[in-house]
Design an enzyme around this catalytic site. Structure first.
Site, PDB file in Angstrom:
ATOM      1  N   ASP A 184      48.007  38.957  34.324  1.00  0.00           N
ATOM      2  CA  ASP A 184      48.120  40.400  34.576  1.00  0.00           C
ATOM      3  C   ASP A 184      49.523  40.791  35.031  1.00  0.00           C
ATOM      4  O   ASP A 184      50.126  41.712  34.484  1.00  0.00           O
ATOM      5  CB  ASP A 184      47.122  40.846  35.657  1.00  0.00           C
ATOM      6  CG  ASP A 184      45.695  40.916  35.139  1.00  0.00           C
ATOM      7  OD1 ASP A 184      45.505  41.011  33.909  1.00  0.00           O
ATOM      8  OD2 ASP A 184      44.773  40.888  35.981  1.00  0.00           O
ATOM      9  N   SER A 220      38.234  34.838  38.010  1.00  0.00           N
ATOM     10  CA  SER A 220      39.259  35.573  38.742  1.00  0.00           C
ATOM     11  C   SER A 220      39.361  34.958  40.141  1.00  0.00           C
ATOM     12  O   SER A 220      38.396  34.980  40.910  1.00  0.00           O
ATOM     13  CB  SER A 220      38.862  37.049  38.821  1.00  0.00           C
ATOM     14  OG  SER A 220      39.665  37.689  39.780  1.00  0.00           O
ATOM     15  N   ASP A 231      41.115  45.373  47.045  1.00  0.00           N
ATOM     16  CA  ASP A 231      42.527  45.033  47.263  1.00  0.00           C
ATOM     17  C   ASP A 231      43.460  46.220  47.050  1.00  0.00           C
ATOM     18  O   ASP A 231      44.437  46.390  47.763  1.00  0.00           O
ATOM     19  CB  ASP A 231      42.923  43.856  46.367  1.00  0.00           C
ATOM     20  CG  ASP A 231      42.267  42.566  46.826  1.00  0.00           C
ATOM     21  OD1 ASP A 231      42.041  42.418  48.046  1.00  0.00           O
ATOM     22  OD2 ASP A 231      41.977  41.707  45.973  1.00  0.00           O
ATOM     23  N   ARG A 261      46.268  40.847  52.397  1.00  0.00           N
ATOM     24  CA  ARG A 261      46.800  42.033  51.708  1.00  0.00           C
ATOM     25  C   ARG A 261      47.738  42.890  52.550  1.00  0.00           C
ATOM     26  O   ARG A 261      48.779  43.326  52.054  1.00  0.00           O
ATOM     27  CB  ARG A 261      45.667  42.895  51.144  1.00  0.00           C
ATOM     28  CG  ARG A 261      44.839  42.232  50.047  1.00  0.00           C
ATOM     29  CD  ARG A 261      45.665  41.611  48.983  1.00  0.00           C
ATOM     30  NE  ARG A 261      44.841  41.091  47.888  1.00  0.00           N
ATOM     31  CZ  ARG A 261      45.211  40.132  47.065  1.00  0.00           C
ATOM     32  NH1 ARG A 261      46.393  39.551  47.199  1.00  0.00           N
ATOM     33  NH2 ARG A 261      44.427  39.737  46.093  1.00  0.00           N
TER      34      ARG A 261
HETATM   35  N1  ARG Z   1      35.631  40.051  47.672  1.00  0.00           N
HETATM   36  C1  ARG Z   1      36.757  39.601  48.438  1.00  0.00           C
HETATM   37  C2  ARG Z   1      37.452  40.776  49.068  1.00  0.00           C
HETATM   38  O1  ARG Z   1      37.223  41.879  48.711  1.00  0.00           O
HETATM   39  C3  ARG Z   1      37.699  38.752  47.613  1.00  0.00           C
HETATM   40  C4  ARG Z   1      38.524  39.509  46.645  1.00  0.00           C
HETATM   41  C5  ARG Z   1      39.369  38.611  45.816  1.00  0.00           C
HETATM   42  N2  ARG Z   1      40.404  39.357  45.201  1.00  0.00           N
HETATM   43  C6  ARG Z   1      40.786  39.187  43.943  1.00  0.00           C
HETATM   44  N3  ARG Z   1      41.719  39.961  43.504  1.00  0.00           N
HETATM   45  N4  ARG Z   1      40.233  38.302  43.156  1.00  0.00           N
HETATM   46  O2  ARG Z   1      38.234  40.584  49.951  1.00  0.00           O
END
Ligand code: ARG
Length: 420
Positions: free
Chosen positions: A31, A193, A141, A112
């Site tokens: 990406d 992912s 995110d 993040r």
């Molecule tokens: N579900 C978790 C969260 O919201 C993990 C997210 C993982 N992020 C990703 N871009 N694959 O914090």
């Protein structure tokens, strides 16, 4: 295109004419590699690539930097933020026993705001007007990153190409092929992912989206499957000072190394596999597979030590604050003042959390087996079943029970009458 389609609806989204030099949060994956090219083409803009090392295992940052340069980045920067992440994000999470939805130790959510703050710093330092990230429009995110940027840097704009370009995976792969972007592992199957750092690893996508599909073995990359873990149990001891983990098996270690080693030991014993149905902040319910061996060991140990040194009142009260802390961080409000207000309580409560906890690791379980603390609100003399004197008078107990149960007894009588 209509004005409506091009005019952003928020204060921080960039209009095409705002975009001249872009700080791209670059992972090296498909990406963000496609983004690196796409931004140059679409906006006729320069791109500075920033990659943040939060302890993702097995990442080769020279390769990532080389790839960014090869794709035309004006500059490519890798920041090692592991120490800061451990000290300023993971430690507060440990002090708050931070778990969202009874299962998720928040590793991504903690990373993040730090990534976003570093993006702001590097965007300013390199004269960028815009920050680009690779989040989709369906996840948490984007909330965490954009809320942090908009709070810290109202002058900077944001673009989220994956949210707006509406390319499917096939189109992305085709775009990559056309633009000389290497696609790892072929294009046939979409990979899981993945997001990971020092504190844990998540997998989403593919069969994980089928709720009745039990985990395929290949999803586990950090934690040994419990059935393959050693037949011999291992006891690991974790030492804490004021709520901060400082040693493992008696050896004093820096935070990053301590977390990494706890992760290795736990991973070897199959500890920290979580298969979680999660309520995202944007309204979706999704399934995540987490591998969190270090967090499982350190949070379990911390919570146990806290229980030992806390009073009954502290132990009843703090979990409600812990839960709220975790929710705020999950929801992307790291910079919200109530989070730092809560941290003041966490620090105060943790001032007593010094001592050592032993955990027995065996085929997926991490069970507390030993505890010691100079601050334990515990007196073996008082707790023993053999007779004790001094502070604890058993003769006083019936009087206590008489008054302790007074209202409950009265209420019972009111509701059920004398015969009840
Ligand atoms: N579900 C978790 C969260 O919201 C993990 C997210 C993982 N992020 C990703 N871009 N694959 O914090």
């Amino acid at each position: 295109m209509s004005d409506r389609a091009t005019r952003p609806t928020t204060s921080y989204e960039a209009r095409p004419e705002d975009v001249h030099r872009v700080l791209l949060l670059y992972s090296g994956g498909l990406d963000t590699s496609v983004m690196l090219k796409w931004i140059q083409e679409k906006y006729d803009a320069e791109v500075v690539a920033l990659t943040v090392n939060l302890g993702q295992p097995g990442e080769d940052y020279d390769v990532v930097r080389g790839k960014a340069q090869q794709l035309g980045a004006l500059d490519s920067v890798v920041v090692d933020a592991r120490e800061e992440f451990a000290r300023d994000y993971v430690v507060p999470a440990i002090k708050a026993n931070a778990i969202y939805g009874s299962a998720y130790p928040l590793f991504t959510a903690l990373g993040r705001p730090l990534i976003a703050r570093l993006a702001v710093e590097h965007a300013r330092a390199t004269g960028c007007d815009t920050i680009a990230h690779g989040c989709t429009g369906k996840g948490n995110d984007q909330v965490r990153i954009e809320a942090t940027i908009a709070t810290l840097a109202p002058e900077l704009k944001v673009i989220a190409p994956v949210r707006s370009w509406r390319m499917g995976r096939e189109e992305e792969v085709a775009y990559a092929r056309d633009h000389g972007i290497p696609v790892k592992g072929g294009s046939e199957v979409a990979p899981y992912s993945i997001d990971d750092n020092l504190w844990g690893r998540s997998s989403e996508g593919r069969w994980i989206e089928e709720l009745d599909h039990a985990p395929d073995d290949d999803v586990f990359q950090l934690v040994t499957r419990p059935e393959l873990a050693p037949d011999e149990a291992e006891v690991v001891t974790v030492g804490f000072e004021a709520g901060v983990p400082v040693s493992l098996n008696g050896e004093r270690l820096g935070l990053v190394e301590l977390i990494e080693r706890a992760g290795e030991i736990g991973g070897r014993h199959g500890v920290g596999i979580v298969d979680h149905i999660e309520d995202r902040i944007v309204g979706l319910k999704v399934r995540d597979i987490y591998e969190v061996p270090a967090a499982t060991i350190l949070l379990t140990a911390h919570q146990e030590l806290e229980r030992l040194v806390g009073t009954i009142h502290q132990n009843q009260f703090k979990p409600t604050l812990d839960r709220h802390w975790a929710y705020l961080v999950y929801a992307g409000l790291w910079l919200e003042p109530v989070r730092t207000d809560l941290d003041a309580y966490m620090d105060a409560a943790n001032s007593q959390v010094t001592g050592t906890i032993g955990l027995r690791l065996y085929k997926g379980s991490a069970r507390v087996v030993t505890r010691s603390s100079p601050n334990a609100v515990y007196d073996a003399q008082l707790a023993t079943f053999s007779e004790s004197g001094g502070l604890f008078s058993q003769e006083a107990s019936p009087g206590f029970i008489e008054l302790w149960s007074l209202q409950s007894r009265m209420a019972w009588r009111v509701r059920h009458g004398d015969s009840g």
